[in-house]
Design an enzyme around this catalytic site. Structure first.
Site, PDB file in Angstrom:
ATOM      1  N   ARG A  10       1.969  -0.130  15.485  1.00  0.00           N
ATOM      2  CA  ARG A  10       2.471   0.775  14.423  1.00  0.00           C
ATOM      3  C   ARG A  10       3.387   1.875  14.985  1.00  0.00           C
ATOM      4  NH1 ARG A  10       0.425  -2.806  11.986  1.00  0.00           N
ATOM      5  NH2 ARG A  10      -0.723  -2.696  10.022  1.00  0.00           N
ATOM      6  N   SER A  43      -2.563   0.877   4.254  1.00  0.00           N
ATOM      7  CA  SER A  43      -3.446   1.683   5.118  1.00  0.00           C
ATOM      8  C   SER A  43      -2.881   3.093   5.231  1.00  0.00           C
ATOM      9  CB  SER A  43      -3.515   1.097   6.531  1.00  0.00           C
ATOM     10  OG  SER A  43      -3.957  -0.227   6.492  1.00  0.00           O
ATOM     11  N   GLU A  74      -0.895   7.015   9.077  1.00  0.00           N
ATOM     12  CA  GLU A  74       0.189   6.034   9.276  1.00  0.00           C
ATOM     13  C   GLU A  74       1.337   6.339   8.317  1.00  0.00           C
ATOM     14  OE1 GLU A  74      -0.607   1.589   9.097  1.00  0.00           O
ATOM     15  OE2 GLU A  74       0.915   1.759   7.545  1.00  0.00           O
TER      16      GLU A  74
HETATM   17  P1  FAD Z   1       9.748   3.490   3.342  1.00  0.00           P
HETATM   18  O1  FAD Z   1       8.374   3.815   2.898  1.00  0.00           O
HETATM   19  O2  FAD Z   1      10.839   3.686   2.376  1.00  0.00           O
HETATM   20  O3  FAD Z   1      10.072   4.293   4.677  1.00  0.00           O
HETATM   21  C1  FAD Z   1       9.146   4.367   5.719  1.00  0.00           C
HETATM   22  C2  FAD Z   1       9.773   5.120   6.897  1.00  0.00           C
HETATM   23  O4  FAD Z   1      10.833   4.347   7.460  1.00  0.00           O
HETATM   24  C3  FAD Z   1      10.402   6.449   6.484  1.00  0.00           C
HETATM   25  O5  FAD Z   1      10.251   7.364   7.549  1.00  0.00           O
HETATM   26  C4  FAD Z   1      11.863   6.105   6.292  1.00  0.00           C
HETATM   27  O6  FAD Z   1      12.732   7.228   6.462  1.00  0.00           O
HETATM   28  C5  FAD Z   1      12.072   5.068   7.392  1.00  0.00           C
HETATM   29  N1  FAD Z   1      13.116   4.091   7.057  1.00  0.00           N
HETATM   30  C6  FAD Z   1      13.149   3.273   5.983  1.00  0.00           C
HETATM   31  N2  FAD Z   1      14.244   2.497   6.017  1.00  0.00           N
HETATM   32  C7  FAD Z   1      14.915   2.846   7.129  1.00  0.00           C
HETATM   33  C8  FAD Z   1      16.144   2.413   7.712  1.00  0.00           C
HETATM   34  N3  FAD Z   1      16.906   1.476   7.159  1.00  0.00           N
HETATM   35  N4  FAD Z   1      16.547   3.007   8.868  1.00  0.00           N
HETATM   36  C9  FAD Z   1      15.801   3.968   9.458  1.00  0.00           C
HETATM   37  N5  FAD Z   1      14.636   4.420   8.947  1.00  0.00           N
HETATM   38  C10 FAD Z   1      14.212   3.868   7.796  1.00  0.00           C
HETATM   39  N6  FAD Z   1       2.457  -2.194   6.704  1.00  0.00           N
HETATM   40  C11 FAD Z   1       2.112  -3.022   7.719  1.00  0.00           C
HETATM   41  O7  FAD Z   1       2.589  -2.852   8.840  1.00  0.00           O
HETATM   42  N7  FAD Z   1       1.234  -4.045   7.545  1.00  0.00           N
HETATM   43  C12 FAD Z   1       0.684  -4.313   6.342  1.00  0.00           C
HETATM   44  O8  FAD Z   1      -0.104  -5.255   6.216  1.00  0.00           O
HETATM   45  C13 FAD Z   1       1.013  -3.474   5.249  1.00  0.00           C
HETATM   46  N8  FAD Z   1       0.469  -3.677   4.038  1.00  0.00           N
HETATM   47  C14 FAD Z   1       0.783  -2.865   3.006  1.00  0.00           C
HETATM   48  C15 FAD Z   1       0.221  -3.122   1.763  1.00  0.00           C
HETATM   49  C16 FAD Z   1       0.534  -2.335   0.676  1.00  0.00           C
HETATM   50  C17 FAD Z   1      -0.090  -2.629  -0.664  1.00  0.00           C
HETATM   51  C18 FAD Z   1       1.462  -1.265   0.820  1.00  0.00           C
HETATM   52  C19 FAD Z   1       1.838  -0.432  -0.368  1.00  0.00           C
HETATM   53  C20 FAD Z   1       2.026  -0.993   2.065  1.00  0.00           C
HETATM   54  C21 FAD Z   1       1.697  -1.785   3.175  1.00  0.00           C
HETATM   55  N9  FAD Z   1       2.242  -1.553   4.443  1.00  0.00           N
HETATM   56  C22 FAD Z   1       1.929  -2.406   5.482  1.00  0.00           C
HETATM   57  C23 FAD Z   1       3.120  -0.407   4.688  1.00  0.00           C
HETATM   58  C24 FAD Z   1       4.619  -0.683   4.327  1.00  0.00           C
HETATM   59  O9  FAD Z   1       4.737  -1.804   3.508  1.00  0.00           O
HETATM   60  C25 FAD Z   1       5.469  -0.883   5.577  1.00  0.00           C
HETATM   61  O10 FAD Z   1       5.385   0.230   6.427  1.00  0.00           O
HETATM   62  C26 FAD Z   1       6.944  -1.103   5.229  1.00  0.00           C
HETATM   63  O11 FAD Z   1       7.664  -1.493   6.377  1.00  0.00           O
HETATM   64  C27 FAD Z   1       7.612   0.134   4.628  1.00  0.00           C
HETATM   65  O12 FAD Z   1       8.878  -0.258   4.157  1.00  0.00           O
HETATM   66  P2  FAD Z   1       9.675   0.629   3.128  1.00  0.00           P
HETATM   67  O13 FAD Z   1      11.035   0.041   2.963  1.00  0.00           O
HETATM   68  O14 FAD Z   1       8.901   0.791   1.878  1.00  0.00           O
HETATM   69  O15 FAD Z   1       9.771   1.987   3.917  1.00  0.00           O
HETATM   70  N1  EPU Z   2     -13.746  -2.619   6.949  1.00  0.00           N
HETATM   71  C1  EPU Z   2     -14.888  -1.990   6.500  1.00  0.00           C
HETATM   72  N2  EPU Z   2     -14.780  -1.178   5.399  1.00  0.00           N
HETATM   73  C2  EPU Z   2     -13.613  -0.988   4.753  1.00  0.00           C
HETATM   74  C3  EPU Z   2     -12.450  -1.624   5.234  1.00  0.00           C
HETATM   75  C4  EPU Z   2     -12.542  -2.443   6.342  1.00  0.00           C
HETATM   76  O1  EPU Z   2     -15.952  -2.138   7.058  1.00  0.00           O
HETATM   77  O2  EPU Z   2     -13.611  -0.272   3.754  1.00  0.00           O
HETATM   78  C5  EPU Z   2     -13.861  -3.535   8.104  1.00  0.00           C
HETATM   79  C6  EPU Z   2     -13.603  -4.980   7.641  1.00  0.00           C
HETATM   80  O3  EPU Z   2     -14.771  -5.584   7.186  1.00  0.00           O
HETATM   81  C7  EPU Z   2     -13.081  -5.623   8.907  1.00  0.00           C
HETATM   82  C8  EPU Z   2     -12.383  -4.478   9.635  1.00  0.00           C
HETATM   83  O4  EPU Z   2     -12.841  -3.273   9.037  1.00  0.00           O
HETATM   84  O5  EPU Z   2     -14.147  -6.076   9.705  1.00  0.00           O
HETATM   85  C9  EPU Z   2     -10.862  -4.559   9.534  1.00  0.00           C
HETATM   86  O6  EPU Z   2     -10.473  -4.591   8.170  1.00  0.00           O
HETATM   87  P1  EPU Z   2      -9.187  -5.424   7.683  1.00  0.00           P
HETATM   88  O7  EPU Z   2      -9.245  -6.811   8.191  1.00  0.00           O
HETATM   89  O8  EPU Z   2      -9.062  -5.221   6.221  1.00  0.00           O
HETATM   90  O9  EPU Z   2      -7.978  -4.757   8.436  1.00  0.00           O
HETATM   91  P2  EPU Z   2      -7.644  -3.245   8.770  1.00  0.00           P
HETATM   92  O10 EPU Z   2      -7.833  -3.033  10.228  1.00  0.00           O
HETATM   93  O11 EPU Z   2      -8.330  -2.330   7.838  1.00  0.00           O
HETATM   94  C10 EPU Z   2      -5.179  -3.720   9.401  1.00  0.00           C
HETATM   95  C11 EPU Z   2      -3.845  -3.141   9.080  1.00  0.00           C
HETATM   96  C12 EPU Z   2      -3.336  -3.674   7.750  1.00  0.00           C
HETATM   97  C13 EPU Z   2      -3.224  -5.185   7.852  1.00  0.00           C
HETATM   98  C14 EPU Z   2      -4.594  -5.759   8.173  1.00  0.00           C
HETATM   99  C15 EPU Z   2      -4.548  -7.249   8.403  1.00  0.00           C
HETATM  100  C16 EPU Z   2      -3.738  -0.986  10.163  1.00  0.00           C
HETATM  101  C17 EPU Z   2      -3.764   0.489  10.005  1.00  0.00           C
HETATM  102  N3  EPU Z   2      -3.908  -1.696   9.045  1.00  0.00           N
HETATM  103  O12 EPU Z   2      -6.096  -3.216   8.425  1.00  0.00           O
HETATM  104  O13 EPU Z   2      -2.044  -3.133   7.520  1.00  0.00           O
HETATM  105  O14 EPU Z   2      -2.732  -5.735   6.648  1.00  0.00           O
HETATM  106  O15 EPU Z   2      -5.104  -5.148   9.384  1.00  0.00           O
HETATM  107  O16 EPU Z   2      -3.988  -7.526   9.637  1.00  0.00           O
HETATM  108  O17 EPU Z   2      -3.563  -1.476  11.270  1.00  0.00           O
HETATM  109  C18 EPU Z   2      -0.893  -1.277   6.536  1.00  0.00           C
HETATM  110  O18 EPU Z   2      -0.500  -0.996   7.678  1.00  0.00           O
HETATM  111  O19 EPU Z   2      -0.555  -0.627   5.528  1.00  0.00           O
HETATM  112  C19 EPU Z   2      -1.803  -2.406   6.362  1.00  0.00           C
HETATM  113  C20 EPU Z   2      -2.329  -2.738   5.174  1.00  0.00           C
END
Ligand code: FAD
Ligand code: EPU
Length: 338
Positions: free
Chosen positions: A164, A238, A334
């Site tokens: 991250r 997250s 994050e």
């Molecule tokens: P924004 O929120 O618009 O911007 C984020 C940051 O990046 C800001 O600081 C912005 O200024 C900068 N930025 C954006 N575009 C540019 C650019 N072109 N050049 C330079 N800087 C820029 N993230 C994960 O890693 N794994 C996940 O599994 C995951 N699951 C998610 C699930 C949900 C339901 C949601 C809502 C979010 C999740 N995220 C996850 C977080 C998010 O989707 C990612 O961080 C994504 O890359 C953000 O993209 P964005 O375009 O919305 O960025």
């Molecule tokens: N868990 C709990 N309680 C909760 C949530 C999770 O006990 O309320 C336990 C789960 O049971 C599991 C462990 O925690 O054993 C990990 O949970 P999960 O697999 O849901 O993944 P996470 O570590 O919570 C990370 C990323 C996610 C990504 C998933 C899948 C970060 C900060 N988050 O979540 O990314 O989708 O793994 O790889 O690393 C995001 O960055 O926005 C994001 C959603």
């Protein structure tokens, strides 16, 4: 010169759905637009915010400055032996790019299906999910330097990716606008199925030799069940990072909390599941006014309707305090706080 608008609502441009306004707002279609914008005094005199899909930030107040939204959505690819180089404009929706690659059987991105947001933001925090991180498939990106107006190219090593994290969140924070990203994918598919939930779901579906499409569908299915859809309930995924701690501290915590959920990072470091830590403090599914944590994932803070960014931020501070009190671990946000 691209049009610069004044006093633009950002409520539909952030997945928390909180109300906020941009003092100035400009949509950019290509690098030429950016070069033109560079000649405007606003670009140099105002605070700048590059806004993608708004899925990893929280507006706690209006943005007094210029918001730049990239709209370039092009996709090009070039096949070289077994390698496939796919270049996408920063404004392309991430999951639309994944779908394009999955449909063309270009392997590498399928585990990153259904992550919200834009291609341009993907290197910023080195997005990751289900055993794959962006750094595994990132080849290079083009980026516009805010100070000079020059375009630079960054290869994988230059981005200093880690969990991250990247150079765009550290030394070069706020200094570059990423305009295009190139991914190195493959015509050969070696499924990455280490994540237990993927294996389990493939087994349920009787898929012993899954295709790229199968893996993408299974990951999407898992995500839909676990994470709230921002279209119906505001959130930014997250809210905190999973904390990485040293071996000594880990040994102490494990002796007090033997059930703690963790992953081995290397010989000296362990990553803890922040969702578990937060749940243990009693926050899972809790509703506090207009905010709360998600019932299936305590790591996800939600907007139950009319929450302000400040309310969500205050909840995140309370969570940090209680986790620190119980586990002596300080959670790091994050989500970018604006
Ligand atoms: P924004 O929120 O618009 O911007 C984020 C940051 O990046 C800001 O600081 C912005 O200024 C900068 N930025 C954006 N575009 C540019 C650019 N072109 N050049 C330079 N800087 C820029 N993230 C994960 O890693 N794994 C996940 O599994 C995951 N699951 C998610 C699930 C949900 C339901 C949601 C809502 C979010 C999740 N995220 C996850 C977080 C998010 O989707 C990612 O961080 C994504 O890359 C953000 O993209 P964005 O375009 O919305 O960025
Ligand atoms: N868990 C709990 N309680 C909760 C949530 C999770 O006990 O309320 C336990 C789960 O049971 C599991 C462990 O925690 O054993 C990990 O949970 P999960 O697999 O849901 O993944 P996470 O570590 O919570 C990370 C990323 C996610 C990504 C998933 C899948 C970060 C900060 N988050 O979540 O990314 O989708 O793994 O790889 O690393 C995001 O960055 O926005 C994001 C959603």
């Amino acid at each position: 010169m691209p049009q610069i608008l004044q006093n633009v609502s950002l409520t539909n441009r952030n997945t928390f759905g909180v109300e906020a306004y941009a003092q100035w707002f400009c949509e950019i279609n290509n690098e030429v637009d950016l070069k033109e914008l560079y000649t405007s005094s606003l670009f140099h005199n105002q605070k700048l915010l590059v806004l993608g899909g708004g899925s990893n930030l929280l507006f706690t107040k209006n943005f007094e400055g210029l918001v730049i939204h990239l709209n370039n959505k092009s996709i090009r690819y070039n096949i070289d032996g077994d390698d496939v180089f796919v270049s996408a404009g920063a404004g392309k929706n991430w999951n639309e790019l994944v779908t394009f690659c999955v449909d063309h059987e270009f392997a590498g991105m399928e585990n990153l299906s259904l992550i919200p947001g834009s291609v341009g933001a993907s290197p910023v925090q080195n997005i990751g999910a289900y055993g794959v991180e962006l750094m595994d498939i990132f080849h290079s990106c083009r980026a516009f330097e805010i100070e000079t107006g020059n375009i630079h190219e960054f290869d994988n090593a230059a981005c200093h990716f880690s969990y991250r994290n990247s150079i765009f969140k550290q030394k070069l924070k706020g200094k570059f606008i990423i305009t295009e990203v190139t991914f190195k994918l493959s015509k050969n598919f070696y499924p990455k199925l280490d994540y237990g939930e993927i294996k389990k779901e493939l087994k349920i579906r009787g898929l012993l030799n899954p295709s790229i499409v199968n893996v993408s569908e299974v990951v999407s299915h898992i995500r839909i069940n676990k994470l709230p859809d921002p279209a119906t309930i505001g959130n930014a995924g997250s809210f905190f990072k999973n904390p990485v701690i040293g071996v000594e501290k880990f040994g102490h915590i494990k002796s007090v909390f033997p059930d703690i959920i963790y992953y081995i990072v290397d010989n000296d470091h362990f990553k803890l599941a922040a969702g578990w830590l937060i749940e243990q403090c009693g926050w899972k599914g809790k509703v506090i006014g207009n905010t709360g944590t998600w019932k299936n994932q305590a790591l996800v803070l939600v907007n139950h309707g009319k929450a302000t960014g400040a309310e969500i931020f205050n909840l995140s501070s309370e969570i940090i305090n209680s986790v620190q009190k119980r586990f002596e671990i300080v959670l790091e946000r994050e989500v970018h706080i604006i």
